[in-house]
Scaffold this motif. Structure first.
Motif, PDB file in Angstrom:
ATOM      1  N   ARG A   1      45.005  71.013  30.573  1.00  0.00           N
ATOM      2  CA  ARG A   1      44.066  70.348  29.675  1.00  0.00           C
ATOM      3  C   ARG A   1      43.389  71.376  28.762  1.00  0.00           C
ATOM      4  O   ARG A   1      43.273  72.556  29.116  1.00  0.00           O
ATOM      5  N   PRO A   2      42.890  70.964  27.589  1.00  0.00           N
ATOM      6  CA  PRO A   2      42.098  71.887  26.761  1.00  0.00           C
ATOM      7  C   PRO A   2      40.840  72.324  27.507  1.00  0.00           C
ATOM      8  O   PRO A   2      40.149  71.492  28.110  1.00  0.00           O
ATOM      9  N   LEU A   3      40.565  73.603  27.473  1.00  0.00           N
ATOM     10  CA  LEU A   3      39.410  74.161  28.182  1.00  0.00           C
ATOM     11  C   LEU A   3      38.358  74.556  27.157  1.00  0.00           C
ATOM     12  O   LEU A   3      38.565  75.471  26.354  1.00  0.00           O
ATOM     13  N   LEU A   4      37.229  73.882  27.165  1.00  0.00           N
ATOM     14  CA  LEU A   4      36.162  74.159  26.215  1.00  0.00           C
ATOM     15  C   LEU A   4      35.529  75.505  26.534  1.00  0.00           C
ATOM     16  O   LEU A   4      35.194  75.795  27.690  1.00  0.00           O
ATOM     17  N   GLN A   5      35.318  76.320  25.495  1.00  0.00           N
ATOM     18  CA  GLN A   5      34.881  77.704  25.677  1.00  0.00           C
ATOM     19  C   GLN A   5      33.446  77.900  25.184  1.00  0.00           C
ATOM     20  O   GLN A   5      33.028  77.284  24.199  1.00  0.00           O
ATOM     21  N   LEU A   6      32.716  78.799  25.850  1.00  0.00           N
ATOM     22  CA  LEU A   6      31.381  79.202  25.419  1.00  0.00           C
ATOM     23  C   LEU A   6      31.429  80.655  24.971  1.00  0.00           C
ATOM     24  O   LEU A   6      31.940  81.517  25.693  1.00  0.00           O
ATOM     25  N   GLU A   7      30.883  80.936  23.778  1.00  0.00           N
ATOM     26  CA  GLU A   7      30.956  82.289  23.210  1.00  0.00           C
ATOM     27  C   GLU A   7      30.402  83.351  24.146  1.00  0.00           C
ATOM     28  O   GLU A   7      30.962  84.453  24.245  1.00  0.00           O
ATOM     29  N   THR A   8      29.292  83.046  24.808  1.00  0.00           N
ATOM     30  CA  THR A   8      28.627  84.057  25.632  1.00  0.00           C
ATOM     31  C   THR A   8      29.280  84.229  27.003  1.00  0.00           C
ATOM     32  O   THR A   8      28.879  85.113  27.757  1.00  0.00           O
ATOM     33  N   ARG A   9      30.297  83.408  27.319  1.00  0.00           N
ATOM     34  CA  ARG A   9      30.982  83.525  28.611  1.00  0.00           C
ATOM     35  C   ARG A   9      32.498  83.470  28.388  1.00  0.00           C
ATOM     36  O   ARG A   9      33.165  82.519  28.813  1.00  0.00           O
ATOM     37  N   PRO A  10      33.039  84.472  27.736  1.00  0.00           N
ATOM     38  CA  PRO A  10      34.451  84.423  27.343  1.00  0.00           C
ATOM     39  C   PRO A  10      35.433  84.425  28.505  1.00  0.00           C
ATOM     40  O   PRO A  10      36.581  84.005  28.344  1.00  0.00           O
ATOM     41  N   THR A  11      35.031  84.915  29.678  1.00  0.00           N
ATOM     42  CA  THR A  11      35.962  84.989  30.816  1.00  0.00           C
ATOM     43  C   THR A  11      35.681  83.928  31.869  1.00  0.00           C
ATOM     44  O   THR A  11      36.255  83.978  32.953  1.00  0.00           O
ATOM     45  N   ALA A  12      34.817  82.969  31.572  1.00  0.00           N
ATOM     46  CA  ALA A  12      34.384  82.011  32.590  1.00  0.00           C
ATOM     47  C   ALA A  12      35.548  81.219  33.172  1.00  0.00           C
ATOM     48  O   ALA A  12      35.683  81.098  34.402  1.00  0.00           O
ATOM     49  N   TRP A  13      36.406  80.667  32.315  1.00  0.00           N
ATOM     50  CA  TRP A  13      37.529  79.871  32.822  1.00  0.00           C
ATOM     51  C   TRP A  13      38.531  80.745  33.575  1.00  0.00           C
ATOM     52  O   TRP A  13      39.041  80.342  34.635  1.00  0.00           O
ATOM     53  N   ARG A  14      38.818  81.910  33.057  1.00  0.00           N
ATOM     54  CA  ARG A  14      39.762  82.804  33.742  1.00  0.00           C
ATOM     55  C   ARG A  14      39.259  83.157  35.131  1.00  0.00           C
ATOM     56  O   ARG A  14      40.017  83.134  36.117  1.00  0.00           O
ATOM     57  N   ASP A  15      37.962  83.460  35.228  1.00  0.00           N
ATOM     58  CA  ASP A  15      37.386  83.809  36.525  1.00  0.00           C
ATOM     59  C   ASP A  15      37.416  82.612  37.473  1.00  0.00           C
ATOM     60  O   ASP A  15      37.692  82.759  38.674  1.00  0.00           O
ATOM     61  N   TRP A  16      37.129  81.413  36.932  1.00  0.00           N
ATOM     62  CA  TRP A  16      37.097  80.227  37.791  1.00  0.00           C
ATOM     63  C   TRP A  16      38.488  79.917  38.331  1.00  0.00           C
ATOM     64  O   TRP A  16      38.666  79.674  39.526  1.00  0.00           O
ATOM     65  N   PHE A  17      39.508  79.952  37.470  1.00  0.00           N
ATOM     66  CA  PHE A  17      40.869  79.656  37.935  1.00  0.00           C
ATOM     67  C   PHE A  17      41.356  80.728  38.899  1.00  0.00           C
ATOM     68  O   PHE A  17      42.068  80.430  39.872  1.00  0.00           O
ATOM     69  N   ALA A  18      40.987  81.986  38.654  1.00  0.00           N
ATOM     70  CA  ALA A  18      41.391  83.053  39.567  1.00  0.00           C
ATOM     71  C   ALA A  18      40.805  82.822  40.956  1.00  0.00           C
ATOM     72  O   ALA A  18      41.473  83.061  41.976  1.00  0.00           O
ATOM     73  N   ALA A  19      39.552  82.343  41.001  1.00  0.00           N
ATOM     74  CA  ALA A  19      38.919  82.063  42.294  1.00  0.00           C
ATOM     75  C   ALA A  19      39.605  80.916  43.020  1.00  0.00           C
ATOM     76  O   ALA A  19      39.536  80.818  44.252  1.00  0.00           O
ATOM     77  N   GLN A  20      40.313  80.042  42.266  1.00  0.00           N
ATOM     78  CA  GLN A  20      41.037  78.936  42.887  1.00  0.00           C
ATOM     79  C   GLN A  20      42.477  79.333  43.245  1.00  0.00           C
ATOM     80  O   GLN A  20      43.245  78.506  43.757  1.00  0.00           O
ATOM     81  N   GLY A  21      42.854  80.583  42.961  1.00  0.00           N
ATOM     82  CA  GLY A  21      44.195  81.041  43.276  1.00  0.00           C
ATOM     83  C   GLY A  21      45.221  80.800  42.193  1.00  0.00           C
ATOM     84  O   GLY A  21      46.424  80.966  42.419  1.00  0.00           O
ATOM     85  N   HIS A  22      44.777  80.453  40.993  1.00  0.00           N
ATOM     86  CA  HIS A  22      45.695  80.204  39.876  1.00  0.00           C
ATOM     87  C   HIS A  22      45.711  81.437  38.973  1.00  0.00           C
ATOM     88  O   HIS A  22      44.679  81.899  38.504  1.00  0.00           O
TER      89      HIS A  22
END
Length: 278
Positions: free
Chosen positions: A177-198
């Motif tokens: 799905r499209p992942l909405l991004q926040l300028e001040t947290r550029p790695t937020a989605w990457r970190d979240w998926f990594a914590a889920q093992g993806h």
């Protein structure tokens, strides 16, 4: 001060006519103030194109400094007027925190402290509290604001949520799905998926500078949102957003920070005591 106010208003509103209405002056008076400021500085601040004034590059930069200075003077005047009653408190807040967490609770603080005049401004990044005239600020991250005391309010918990049309049941569904991004947290989605093992590639989504428009975009099905759980309680309760799973710990917390020299300031002490009880 009149010249600076006229200059700032022209830059902000786009014309001497609009600035005249903004300042309750005549258009001629605004033009005279602008000419006087240019004469005093010895530089042209605007390019005259017919009846239009186009700010020069130097004027645009100067206007930002003037706006900050006028705001500082304004808050200082408010503080001087309210000192006799009980004091004024100038508080800088993060926009999302201010609207979603603080604002609903403020009536209780003001009822308990009727003599404190509270003035709020928004800031997204750390800044010099003394230079900008703030007594305190709400900070996200760690207890690392320079030359300041810290009061931890709570740790952040992050929630993945989406409109029902984009909701999925598997991690692979979310990663498509499209992942909405926040300028001040550029790695937020990457970190979240990594914590889920993806560890695979992730799709991109729209980029926002604040949480409020990001949340609205998620409500309208434009992508998935990764947001602090306290910011979407209303949308979740109304069914406009659906959580994917339970919230997970974020990377930081929310703090009240204040200059060490303001530690004994009574309005600030009242705010600290109230926040500790929330």
């Amino acid at each position: 001060m009149g010249q600076l106010s006229a200059f700032e208003s022209v830059c902000r509103t786009g014309s001497t006519l609009a600035a005249a209405a903004d300042l309750s002056l005549t258009q001629g008076a605004v033009s005279k103030l602008i000419h006087g400021l240019e004469a005093q500085l010895g530089v042209a601040l605007f390019l005259r194109e017919g009846r239009s004034l186009v700010p020069t590059e130097a004027a645009t930069a100067f206007a930002r400094d003037v706006a900050r200075a006028l705001d500082l003077v304004s808050r200082g005047a408010l503080r001087a007027r309210s000192t006799a009653a009980g004091g004024t408190l100038a508080l800088a807040v993060l926009p999302g925190f201010g609207t979603r967490w603080l604002a609903p609770r403020l009536p209780a603080f003001l009822e308990a402290n009727p003599d404190v005049a509270l003035h709020m401004g928004t800031r997204l990044e750390p800044f010099d509290l003394d230079a900008e005239g703030f007594d305190a600020a709400i900070h996200y991250g760690a207890a690392n604001w320079p030359n300041a005391h810290h009061l931890k309010l709570f740790d952040e918990a992050l929630l993945v949520c989406a409109a029902q049309s984009l909701h999925g049941t598997r991690l692979a569904d979310l990663a498509s799905r499209p992942l909405l991004q926040l300028e001040t947290r550029p790695t937020a989605w990457r970190d979240w998926f990594a914590a889920q093992g993806h560890s695979g590639p992730l799709p991109q989504g729209m980029l926002f500078d604040q949480f409020a428009p990001l949340i609205e975009a998620a409500v309208h099905g434009l992508g998935l949102a990764l947001v602090p759980d306290f910011m979407v309680q209303k949308e979740l309760a109304e069914g406009r957003l659906t959580p994917w799973a339970a919230a997970v710990p974020g990377a930081g917390g929310y703090y009240l920070v204040w200059p060490k020299a303001r530690d004994a300031y009574p309005p600030l002490q009242a705010l600290r005591s109230w926040l500790e009880s929330c």
